[in-house]
Design an enzyme around this catalytic site. Sequence first.
Site, mmCIF file in Angstrom:
data_model
loop_
_atom_site.group_PDB
_atom_site.id
_atom_site.type_symbol
_atom_site.label_atom_id
_atom_site.label_comp_id
_atom_site.label_asym_id
_atom_site.label_seq_id
_atom_site.Cartn_x
_atom_site.Cartn_y
_atom_site.Cartn_z
ATOM 1 N N CYS A 2 10.355 -9.166 8.014
ATOM 2 C CA CYS A 2 10.133 -10.225 8.994
ATOM 3 C C CYS A 2 8.769 -10.888 8.827
ATOM 4 O O CYS A 2 7.815 -10.261 8.382
ATOM 5 C CB CYS A 2 10.231 -9.652 10.393
ATOM 6 S SG CYS A 2 11.789 -8.851 10.712
ATOM 7 N N ARG A 27 8.787 -12.389 1.385
ATOM 8 C CA ARG A 27 8.858 -11.061 1.983
ATOM 9 C C ARG A 27 10.307 -10.599 2.169
ATOM 10 O O ARG A 27 10.554 -9.426 2.421
ATOM 11 C CB ARG A 27 8.141 -11.050 3.328
ATOM 12 C CG ARG A 27 6.654 -11.353 3.215
ATOM 13 C CD ARG A 27 6.043 -11.641 4.561
ATOM 14 N NE ARG A 27 6.084 -10.483 5.427
ATOM 15 C CZ ARG A 27 5.123 -9.570 5.497
ATOM 16 N NH1 ARG A 27 4.040 -9.691 4.757
ATOM 17 N NH2 ARG A 27 5.224 -8.544 6.298
ATOM 18 N N TRP A 74 14.459 -10.143 9.042
ATOM 19 C CA TRP A 74 15.165 -9.230 8.137
ATOM 20 C C TRP A 74 15.843 -8.222 9.050
ATOM 21 O O TRP A 74 15.177 -7.428 9.715
ATOM 22 C CB TRP A 74 14.161 -8.562 7.204
ATOM 23 C CG TRP A 74 14.767 -7.839 6.046
ATOM 24 C CD1 TRP A 74 15.152 -8.370 4.855
ATOM 25 C CD2 TRP A 74 15.028 -6.426 5.957
ATOM 26 N NE1 TRP A 74 15.652 -7.378 4.024
ATOM 27 C CE2 TRP A 74 15.578 -6.179 4.683
ATOM 28 C CE3 TRP A 74 14.859 -5.350 6.822
ATOM 29 C CZ2 TRP A 74 15.958 -4.916 4.256
ATOM 30 C CZ3 TRP A 74 15.232 -4.085 6.406
ATOM 31 C CH2 TRP A 74 15.781 -3.876 5.130
ATOM 32 N N ASN A 100 7.571 -8.867 14.946
ATOM 33 C CA ASN A 100 7.723 -7.997 13.773
ATOM 34 C C ASN A 100 7.520 -6.573 14.252
ATOM 35 O O ASN A 100 6.647 -6.336 15.098
ATOM 36 C CB ASN A 100 6.635 -8.272 12.728
ATOM 37 C CG ASN A 100 6.869 -9.532 11.949
ATOM 38 O OD1 ASN A 100 7.841 -10.232 12.172
ATOM 39 N ND2 ASN A 100 5.961 -9.834 11.035
ATOM 40 N N GLY A 101 8.253 -5.633 13.681
ATOM 41 C CA GLY A 101 8.078 -4.232 14.077
ATOM 42 C C GLY A 101 9.311 -3.719 14.787
ATOM 43 O O GLY A 101 10.389 -4.311 14.706
ATOM 44 N N GLU A 482 9.248 3.689 -13.617
ATOM 45 C CA GLU A 482 8.937 2.324 -13.179
ATOM 46 C C GLU A 482 9.758 1.300 -13.965
ATOM 47 O O GLU A 482 10.244 0.318 -13.404
ATOM 48 C CB GLU A 482 7.422 2.080 -13.327
ATOM 49 C CG GLU A 482 6.936 0.681 -13.035
ATOM 50 C CD GLU A 482 7.254 0.172 -11.618
ATOM 51 O OE1 GLU A 482 7.717 0.952 -10.771
ATOM 52 O OE2 GLU A 482 7.071 -1.034 -11.397
ATOM 53 N N LYS A 486 12.255 -1.363 -12.148
ATOM 54 C CA LYS A 486 12.111 -2.810 -12.339
ATOM 55 C C LYS A 486 13.429 -3.423 -12.793
ATOM 56 O O LYS A 486 13.859 -4.446 -12.288
ATOM 57 C CB LYS A 486 11.019 -3.016 -13.396
ATOM 58 C CG LYS A 486 10.072 -4.127 -13.245
ATOM 59 C CD LYS A 486 8.964 -4.015 -12.251
ATOM 60 C CE LYS A 486 9.321 -3.588 -10.868
ATOM 61 N NZ LYS A 486 8.251 -3.125 -10.069
ATOM 62 N N GLU A 489 16.017 -3.531 -9.905
ATOM 63 C CA GLU A 489 15.841 -4.496 -8.815
ATOM 64 C C GLU A 489 15.910 -5.948 -9.282
ATOM 65 O O GLU A 489 16.367 -6.806 -8.541
ATOM 66 C CB GLU A 489 14.566 -4.217 -8.000
ATOM 67 C CG GLU A 489 13.267 -4.378 -8.709
ATOM 68 C CD GLU A 489 12.053 -4.050 -7.818
ATOM 69 O OE1 GLU A 489 12.112 -4.221 -6.609
ATOM 70 O OE2 GLU A 489 11.030 -3.638 -8.394
ATOM 71 N N HIS A 505 19.773 17.929 -20.098
ATOM 72 C CA HIS A 505 20.216 18.737 -18.956
ATOM 73 C C HIS A 505 21.161 17.949 -18.054
ATOM 74 O O HIS A 505 21.366 18.322 -16.906
ATOM 75 C CB HIS A 505 18.993 19.234 -18.170
ATOM 76 C CG HIS A 505 18.108 20.121 -18.991
ATOM 77 N ND1 HIS A 505 18.452 21.401 -19.324
ATOM 78 C CD2 HIS A 505 16.905 19.879 -19.577
ATOM 79 C CE1 HIS A 505 17.496 21.936 -20.079
ATOM 80 N NE2 HIS A 505 16.554 21.022 -20.251
ATOM 81 N N LYS A 604 9.803 -7.767 0.441
ATOM 82 C CA LYS A 604 8.519 -7.469 -0.201
ATOM 83 C C LYS A 604 7.765 -6.359 0.521
ATOM 84 O O LYS A 604 7.248 -5.444 -0.099
ATOM 85 C CB LYS A 604 7.673 -8.751 -0.261
ATOM 86 C CG LYS A 604 6.334 -8.573 -0.985
ATOM 87 C CD LYS A 604 6.527 -8.228 -2.442
ATOM 88 C CE LYS A 604 5.217 -7.969 -3.164
ATOM 89 N NZ LYS A 604 5.440 -7.267 -4.442
HETATM 90 C C1 AGP Z 1 8.568 -2.672 -6.317
HETATM 91 O O1 AGP Z 1 8.917 -3.549 -7.301
HETATM 92 C C2 AGP Z 1 9.162 -2.797 -5.037
HETATM 93 N N1 AGP Z 1 9.797 -3.947 -4.726
HETATM 94 C C3 AGP Z 1 8.987 -1.683 -4.039
HETATM 95 O O2 AGP Z 1 9.446 -0.516 -4.625
HETATM 96 C C4 AGP Z 1 7.558 -1.463 -3.496
HETATM 97 O O3 AGP Z 1 6.723 -0.986 -4.503
HETATM 98 C C5 AGP Z 1 7.622 -0.503 -2.312
HETATM 99 O O4 AGP Z 1 8.405 -1.066 -1.302
HETATM 100 C C6 AGP Z 1 6.265 -0.131 -1.785
HETATM 101 O O5 AGP Z 1 5.567 -1.243 -1.308
HETATM 102 P P1 AGP Z 1 4.028 -1.171 -1.026
HETATM 103 O O6 AGP Z 1 3.341 -0.910 -2.309
HETATM 104 O O7 AGP Z 1 3.686 -2.500 -0.443
HETATM 105 O O8 AGP Z 1 3.827 -0.045 -0.058
#
Ligand code: AGP
Length: 609
Positions: A2, A27, A74, A100-101, A482, A486, A489, A505, A604
């Site tokens: 949000c 976001r 959101w 927000n929240g 990582e 990437k 997503e 394994h 985000k």
């Molecule tokens: C990474 O590409 C993400 N979209 C997500 O995993 C992100 O790193 C995670 O939500 C943590 O966010 P932050 O670093 O703002 O806490």
Amino acid sequence: MCGIIGYAGSRNAAPLLLQGLRRLEYRGYDSAGVATLTCEGIAHRRAVGKLVNLEALLEKEPLLGTVGIGHNRWATHGKPTVENAHPHTSCNGRVAVVHNGTIENYIELRKELEAEGCTFSSETDTEVVAHLVERALRTGVPSLEDAVAASLTHLRGAYALAIISAEHPGEIVAARLSSALFIGFGAEGVMLSSDEVGFNGSASEVLALEDGEVATLCADGSRRLRGVSAEDMQARITPPSVSLDDIDKGGYPHLMLKEIDEQPDAIRNVLRGRLGTNSIKLGGVEAIKGRLADSRRIYMVACGTSYHAALFGKRLIEGLVRIPVEVALASEFFHEDVLVDKRDSVIGVSQSGSTFDTLRAIELAKKRKALTFGITNRVGSELAQLTGAGIYLHVGPECAVASTKAFTGQATAFALLALRLAYERGYMQDIQPLIRGLAMLPKWVEQALRTRAQIQSIVASISKAQRAIFIGRGYGVPLALEGALKLKEVAYIDAHGYAAGELKHGPLALVEEGTPVVAVALRSKVHTAMLANMEEAKARGAHVIALATQGDYEVPCVADECIELPDIPEELMAIVGAIPLQLLAYEWGVAKGLDVDQPRNLAKSVTVG
Ligand code: AGP
């Protein structure tokens, strides 16, 4: 997630609110709305889906008024529908709220208000706030600020709120608790946003609200912070930390590519003023370095990409400082059985500094009297406020949902921290090569960026694949995890990251003819074992794509394709090796025609648990 926006001034508010909401789009959201104060009261427009829908509605049914609030929602409580979109209004329609929240006790408040005759028109937790404020105003409270303050005493949970009332035209009242909110002062009025990006470059001064504060912003330019003197308020006003250049695509087709390309400079900014020829200076660490270096154990709490950066930090700190480190997914670090106590330190790692689970984990650590420390990119964020000591990344705002420059920034910050603590513990001689390596990092990252054309052709040859496996050993494990995240997503590929030794394994069962296996095979102490794991995958038909050190003659004998990177100390592998993996995800997503900046279902900043 949000996003809140507000404007009070002399211009027509709705177009400015819409511009702000556009800036907050990154976001992630699924509906949006705006409300303004008009001469007839409050008018609002809301629409489901992308902002173009709200824009089209506003074109058909424009909103007048120079004071207004807006919101990107959101969905959490209730589906993304028009009824659930913010702003929410009270029964008489004379109070409107964006939030927000999460209001934790909204069910009980809703029952209480319904018993008093209130009719609810949404399923959200937010709507109770509108009704509470209307109730307070009805009891004769003289100002909107007082009515909001009285309503807040009923709320449990986290909130950033912006509220307008037709009884008090010309003002917005804002409040914050555990959810960021900024006031921006510009030539044409005063603005409000949950993220400085929302000011769209038009604020020349900014004030970050603190927890528990209530602010009143007036269209005539006056402003006040409840319980804070005008002088104290003035002293907290700072220049904006975000410029338009930071948030524009700047000629790039996507923000993600721009942020990938920014990494040499971003890393320079992390190192600036901190890396000497023979020493490391970390302002935020000085006061607590002794306690940190003497910790019985260091816990790191983080989510997603930040969690992967923390895994890299663990290896560095255990390797260089010899303190045991445990890395926890922040969402799992909240229960009574977590063993943290006052002998430990807890490092929260978060690009946004507003990730719900990371903040809750740090709160638990504080309750247990552990030393808390934050590594974040957002100055003044909730994490920074909660921890009081830490390292800012200074990599500039990261707006693409997929984290790129924040990851390499966090990894660089961890390298600085590990070296600083190693010095504190008297291991300085061992770390000279790493200090020299850190100074070389921006150049090495520039070199790594030159692999893009090769990666485009690799993507062309494998883009039909539905699955990919990433493997690494030692410092390469966080990188494998990582790389897989990437690709998942951004390109929606069923990607898995593993410690290479784990392949046989179980995961090896996923490998069939042509399955892309991306191997982090840069020169390291575990190189031979890594070669063996690549052979295992190859023998089952995998198409092996390796990150290899320039001049390595063994990796090309096994891999189908080699992406060559400079010869770097293995401790810095995650920083340089991340670049081709980010490019791989980006190019694959683009090749599939996907919205790489705003992947489906993601946000985000994840500000809910
Ligand atoms: C990474 O590409 C993400 N979209 C997500 O995993 C992100 O790193 C995670 O939500 C943590 O966010 P932050 O670093 O703002 O806490």
